[in-house]
Design an enzyme around this catalytic site. Structure first.
Site, PDB file in Angstrom:
ATOM      1  N   TYR A  54      18.158  66.645  67.799  1.00 46.15           N
ATOM      2  CA  TYR A  54      16.849  66.734  68.468  1.00 46.15           C
ATOM      3  C   TYR A  54      16.770  65.739  69.614  1.00 46.15           C
ATOM      4  CZ  TYR A  54      12.005  65.438  69.413  1.00 46.15           C
ATOM      5  OH  TYR A  54      10.834  65.107  70.043  1.00 46.15           O
TER       6      TYR A  54
ATOM      7  N   THR B 157      10.290  61.793  74.552  1.00 45.98           N
ATOM      8  CA  THR B 157      10.099  61.042  73.313  1.00 45.98           C
ATOM      9  C   THR B 157      10.826  59.704  73.369  1.00 45.98           C
ATOM     10  OG1 THR B 157      10.654  61.024  70.962  1.00 45.98           O
ATOM     11  CG2 THR B 157      12.045  62.384  72.350  1.00 45.98           C
ATOM     12  N   ASP B 158      10.311  58.739  72.598  1.00 50.07           N
ATOM     13  CA  ASP B 158      10.989  57.438  72.518  1.00 50.07           C
ATOM     14  C   ASP B 158      12.324  57.527  71.776  1.00 50.07           C
ATOM     15  OD1 ASP B 158      10.053  57.817  69.934  1.00 50.07           O
ATOM     16  OD2 ASP B 158       9.078  55.856  69.756  1.00 50.07           O
ATOM     17  N   GLU B 159      12.550  58.658  71.087  1.00 52.96           N
ATOM     18  CA  GLU B 159      13.797  58.770  70.319  1.00 52.96           C
ATOM     19  C   GLU B 159      15.033  58.777  71.216  1.00 52.96           C
ATOM     20  OE1 GLU B 159      14.047  61.422  67.064  1.00 52.96           O
ATOM     21  OE2 GLU B 159      11.971  61.117  66.474  1.00 52.96           O
TER      22      GLU B 159
ATOM     23  N   LYS C   9      16.444  66.250  73.738  1.00 53.44           N
ATOM     24  CA  LYS C   9      15.336  65.735  74.553  1.00 53.44           C
ATOM     25  C   LYS C   9      15.881  64.810  75.649  1.00 53.44           C
ATOM     26  CE  LYS C   9      11.437  66.180  74.006  1.00 53.44           C
ATOM     27  NZ  LYS C   9      10.480  67.201  74.558  1.00 53.44           N
TER      28      LYS C   9
ATOM     29  N   LEU D 167       5.045  80.884  70.017  1.00 55.05           N
ATOM     30  CA  LEU D 167       4.531  80.991  68.633  1.00 55.05           C
ATOM     31  C   LEU D 167       5.690  81.038  67.640  1.00 55.05           C
ATOM     32  CD1 LEU D 167       1.449  83.396  69.024  1.00 55.05           C
ATOM     33  CD2 LEU D 167       1.511  80.899  69.047  1.00 55.05           C
TER      34      LEU D 167
ATOM     35  N   SER E 111      10.764  70.407  67.600  1.00 50.18           N
ATOM     36  CA  SER E 111      10.400  68.986  67.567  1.00 50.18           C
ATOM     37  C   SER E 111      10.745  68.254  66.267  1.00 50.18           C
ATOM     38  CB  SER E 111       8.891  68.843  67.824  1.00 50.18           C
ATOM     39  OG  SER E 111       8.155  69.320  66.715  1.00 50.18           O
TER      40      SER E 111
HETATM   41  P1  NAD Z   1       5.161  71.059  67.623  1.00 45.84           P
HETATM   42  O1  NAD Z   1       6.427  71.372  66.926  1.00 45.84           O
HETATM   43  O2  NAD Z   1       3.915  70.846  66.847  1.00 45.84           O
HETATM   44  O3  NAD Z   1       4.841  72.218  68.683  1.00 45.84           O
HETATM   45  C1  NAD Z   1       5.811  72.778  69.520  1.00 45.84           C
HETATM   46  C2  NAD Z   1       5.222  74.018  70.192  1.00 45.84           C
HETATM   47  O4  NAD Z   1       6.213  74.567  71.075  1.00 45.84           O
HETATM   48  C3  NAD Z   1       4.837  75.137  69.206  1.00 45.84           C
HETATM   49  O5  NAD Z   1       3.579  75.671  69.530  1.00 45.84           O
HETATM   50  C4  NAD Z   1       5.943  76.181  69.410  1.00 45.84           C
HETATM   51  O6  NAD Z   1       5.517  77.509  69.149  1.00 45.84           O
HETATM   52  C5  NAD Z   1       6.278  75.970  70.873  1.00 45.84           C
HETATM   53  N1  NAD Z   1       7.638  76.424  71.220  1.00 45.84           N
HETATM   54  C6  NAD Z   1       8.786  76.148  70.554  1.00 45.84           C
HETATM   55  N2  NAD Z   1       9.819  76.748  71.155  1.00 45.84           N
HETATM   56  C7  NAD Z   1       9.307  77.405  72.243  1.00 45.84           C
HETATM   57  C8  NAD Z   1       9.875  78.190  73.277  1.00 45.84           C
HETATM   58  N3  NAD Z   1      11.190  78.439  73.316  1.00 45.84           N
HETATM   59  N4  NAD Z   1       9.067  78.690  74.231  1.00 45.84           N
HETATM   60  C9  NAD Z   1       7.721  78.455  74.197  1.00 45.84           C
HETATM   61  N5  NAD Z   1       7.136  77.740  73.234  1.00 45.84           N
HETATM   62  C10 NAD Z   1       7.915  77.205  72.276  1.00 45.84           C
HETATM   63  O7  NAD Z   1       5.508  69.817  68.534  1.00 45.84           O
HETATM   64  P2  NAD Z   1       4.638  68.526  68.917  1.00 45.84           P
HETATM   65  O8  NAD Z   1       4.785  67.520  67.840  1.00 45.84           O
HETATM   66  O9  NAD Z   1       3.319  68.946  69.373  1.00 45.84           O
HETATM   67  O10 NAD Z   1       5.483  67.994  70.162  1.00 45.84           O
HETATM   68  C11 NAD Z   1       5.204  68.476  71.477  1.00 45.84           C
HETATM   69  C12 NAD Z   1       6.137  67.789  72.461  1.00 45.84           C
HETATM   70  O11 NAD Z   1       5.934  66.382  72.402  1.00 45.84           O
HETATM   71  C13 NAD Z   1       7.617  68.020  72.176  1.00 45.84           C
HETATM   72  O12 NAD Z   1       8.260  68.174  73.420  1.00 45.84           O
HETATM   73  C14 NAD Z   1       8.064  66.745  71.482  1.00 45.84           C
HETATM   74  O13 NAD Z   1       9.414  66.501  71.740  1.00 45.84           O
HETATM   75  C15 NAD Z   1       7.175  65.723  72.160  1.00 45.84           C
HETATM   76  N6  NAD Z   1       6.850  64.521  71.375  1.00 45.84           N
HETATM   77  C16 NAD Z   1       6.348  64.630  70.105  1.00 45.84           C
HETATM   78  C17 NAD Z   1       5.979  63.480  69.410  1.00 45.84           C
HETATM   79  C18 NAD Z   1       5.398  63.559  68.019  1.00 45.84           C
HETATM   80  O14 NAD Z   1       5.208  62.526  67.383  1.00 45.84           O
HETATM   81  N7  NAD Z   1       5.074  64.722  67.493  1.00 45.84           N
HETATM   82  C19 NAD Z   1       6.149  62.216  70.008  1.00 45.84           C
HETATM   83  C20 NAD Z   1       6.680  62.141  71.298  1.00 45.84           C
HETATM   84  C21 NAD Z   1       7.006  63.300  71.968  1.00 45.84           C
HETATM   85  O1  DAU Z   2       9.130  59.065  67.910  1.00 45.63           O
HETATM   86  C1  DAU Z   2       8.688  60.300  68.370  1.00 45.63           C
HETATM   87  C2  DAU Z   2       9.148  61.401  67.444  1.00 45.63           C
HETATM   88  O2  DAU Z   2       8.375  61.301  66.246  1.00 45.63           O
HETATM   89  C3  DAU Z   2       8.995  62.788  68.067  1.00 45.63           C
HETATM   90  O3  DAU Z   2       9.852  62.888  69.169  1.00 45.63           O
HETATM   91  C4  DAU Z   2       9.322  63.882  67.034  1.00 45.63           C
HETATM   92  O4  DAU Z   2       9.065  65.158  67.599  1.00 45.63           O
HETATM   93  C5  DAU Z   2       8.449  63.680  65.821  1.00 45.63           C
HETATM   94  O5  DAU Z   2       8.763  64.646  64.833  1.00 45.63           O
HETATM   95  C6  DAU Z   2       8.622  62.278  65.252  1.00 45.63           C
HETATM   96  O6  DAU Z   2       9.945  62.105  64.701  1.00 45.63           O
HETATM   97  P1  DAU Z   2      10.199  61.331  63.315  1.00 45.63           P
HETATM   98  O7  DAU Z   2      11.506  61.760  62.786  1.00 45.63           O
HETATM   99  O8  DAU Z   2       9.953  59.878  63.478  1.00 45.63           O
HETATM  100  O9  DAU Z   2       8.972  61.957  62.456  1.00 45.63           O
HETATM  101  P2  DAU Z   2       8.874  62.496  60.950  1.00 45.63           P
HETATM  102  O10 DAU Z   2       7.421  62.719  60.686  1.00 45.63           O
HETATM  103  O11 DAU Z   2       9.813  63.606  60.693  1.00 45.63           O
HETATM  104  O12 DAU Z   2       9.337  61.232  60.110  1.00 45.63           O
HETATM  105  C7  DAU Z   2       8.714  59.969  60.237  1.00 45.63           C
HETATM  106  C8  DAU Z   2       9.451  58.992  59.340  1.00 45.63           C
HETATM  107  O13 DAU Z   2       9.201  59.359  57.964  1.00 45.63           O
HETATM  108  C9  DAU Z   2      10.960  59.025  59.505  1.00 45.63           C
HETATM  109  O14 DAU Z   2      11.466  57.707  59.342  1.00 45.63           O
HETATM  110  C10 DAU Z   2      11.448  59.902  58.351  1.00 45.63           C
HETATM  111  C11 DAU Z   2      10.421  59.639  57.273  1.00 45.63           C
HETATM  112  N1  DAU Z   2      10.135  60.776  56.378  1.00 45.63           N
HETATM  113  C12 DAU Z   2       9.803  61.971  56.926  1.00 45.63           C
HETATM  114  C13 DAU Z   2       9.506  63.059  56.127  1.00 45.63           C
HETATM  115  C14 DAU Z   2       9.155  64.399  56.723  1.00 45.63           C
HETATM  116  C15 DAU Z   2      10.151  60.594  55.008  1.00 45.63           C
HETATM  117  O15 DAU Z   2      10.434  59.502  54.497  1.00 45.63           O
HETATM  118  N2  DAU Z   2       9.872  61.666  54.196  1.00 45.63           N
HETATM  119  C16 DAU Z   2       9.556  62.897  54.696  1.00 45.63           C
HETATM  120  O16 DAU Z   2       9.324  63.842  53.901  1.00 45.63           O
END
Ligand code: NAD
Ligand code: DAU
Length: 339
Positions: free
Chosen positions: A153, A125-127, A157, A35, A85
């Protein structure tokens, strides 16, 4: 089947729990989540009502929490979503990203070895593939591309992925890894592009677009991601990496304009701000492997998914307004304060 899902008070993990409870109502699910600022126990309220569900507050990097939990629960499967994340936060303060994303994964895998889980799934992640040029639309990320991360980040990962593959080769840990593109959908924390822009547009605030807004992301509806992970858990091969994505490339500017259009707000809200440091240009997944080997295909088209997502944020204003006000952090105290 007893499954540990870490990080499920966050965006994708919570959607995954709901998906699994629907698809596999007989599974016992335990969530471990620290949390942090983006973990919201309120999100899991519907899951908490189920008999075969347990929530544990704790840090995946804390051996004194993780090992006793594995000993007690004897998990069959672990799915590790827990992570820091947000790329922008990693640029400001990388330390916690290394601790949670790398060392946390190590602790979980050590426990998974000790208590002999039958599958450890690392949500990647694809990153980790770096980025693609904007002028080569013919190029896509494939699983065999070299790892070249751009931000702290993505470096953290990538490290976790490499460690997971090393644990598989060295210790025989039954690991699978998925690498997904950008997710969108309900319960995403309003610091990420889509929910941030929806929340700000509804308040008629300026919408901060980094740089030129021409950077490209490959958007996937969160439920399609959850279904892909379920397919990997069912029929994926250990030691393998699976890319997940649905050929849904959009520039950031296109995404922001779509949101404005659907909300009936003017494009004049768009404000170009300084670029993200090291900003990746384009992400684009080649999902051939998971399609060919596991029969997975996305089912939600972007136009439908974004409409559903906007509707969800409109219908669940209380959820994100409580986050923006910081009130949501009280929920754990209310639920567990007197226990
Ligand atoms: P999020 O930031 O919404 O949620 C992360 C969760 O992890 C939160 O509930 C947080 O409390 C918990 N957490 C953080 N540190 C912790 C710790 N030390 N111990 C236990 N819990 C902890 O993230 P999300 O967007 O749901 O991403 C989830 C996973 O998917 C991540 O591993 C991220 O790298 C991966 N991912 C995300 C995306 C995306 O677009 N959001 C895409 C590809 C992969
Ligand atoms: O590709 C997977 C990844 O996607 C995950 O691994 C990450 O956890 C997730 O956060 C996401 O990363 P991005 O950096 O792509 O997502 P974000 O929403 O932060 O940004 C998306 C795009 O928008 C990026 O090119 C930055 C841009 N952006 C983002 C924010 C927050 C803006 O232009 N303005 C903004 O305020």
């Amino acid at each position: 089947m007893k499954m540990l899902v870490t990080g499920a008070a966050g965006f994708i993990g919570s959607n995954f729990v709901f998906y699994m409870q629907e698809e596999h109502p007989d599974y016992d699910i335990v969530v471990l989540d620290a949390l942090t600022y983006c973990g919201n126990l309120e999100t899991l309220k519907p899951a908490l009502k189920k008999k075969n569900f347990r929530f544990v507050k704790g840090d995946i990097a804390d051996r004194d929490v993780v090992f006793p939990l594995f000993r007690e629960e004897k998990f069959d499967v672990v799915v590790n979503f827990a992570a820091e994340s947000h790329v922008d936060r990693s640029i400001e303060d990388p330390g916690i990203f290394l601790k949670t994303n790398i060392l946390g994964t190590q602790v979980l895998m050590d426990a998974a070895r000790e208590y002999q889980v039958s599958r450890f799934h690392q949500v990647g992640t694809d990153e980790v593939y770096g980025d693609l040029p904007l002028d080569r639309p013919d190029l896509f990320f494939t699983e065999d591309m070299p790892i070249t991360a751009s931000s702290p980040y993505s470096a953290s990962k990538a490290s976790a992925d490499l460690l997971a593959l090393a644990y598989h080769r060295t210790y025989g840990l039954p690991v699978t890894i998925s690498r997904c593109s950008n997710n969108y959908g309900p319960y995403q924390f309003p610091e990420k592009l889509i929910p941030l822009m929806i929340a700000r547009a509804l308040d008629d605030k300026d919408l901060p677009v980094y740089g030129t807004g021409e950077n490209v992301r490959d958007w996937l509806y969160v439920k399609d991601h959850c279904r892909a992970i379920d397919r990997i858990l069912q029929d994926g091969e250990v030691g393998q990496v699976y890319n997940i994505g649905g050929h849904n490339e959009r520039t950031n500017l296109q995404v922001v304009k779509t949101i404005l259009h659907q909300l009936g707000k003017p494009e004049s809200l768009i404000t170009f701000v300084g670029d993200r440091k090291g900003h990746d240009l384009r992400y684009a997944i080649d999902p051939t492997k998971i399609h060919d080997q596991l029969g997975w295909l996305p089912t939600t088209a972007f136009d439908d998914g974004i409409r559903q997502t906007i509707d969800w944020y409109l219908e669940n204003k209380a959820w994100w307004e409580r986050i923006i006000s910081g009130e949501y952090q009280q929920y754990y105290k209310e639920m567990y304060g007197n226990r």
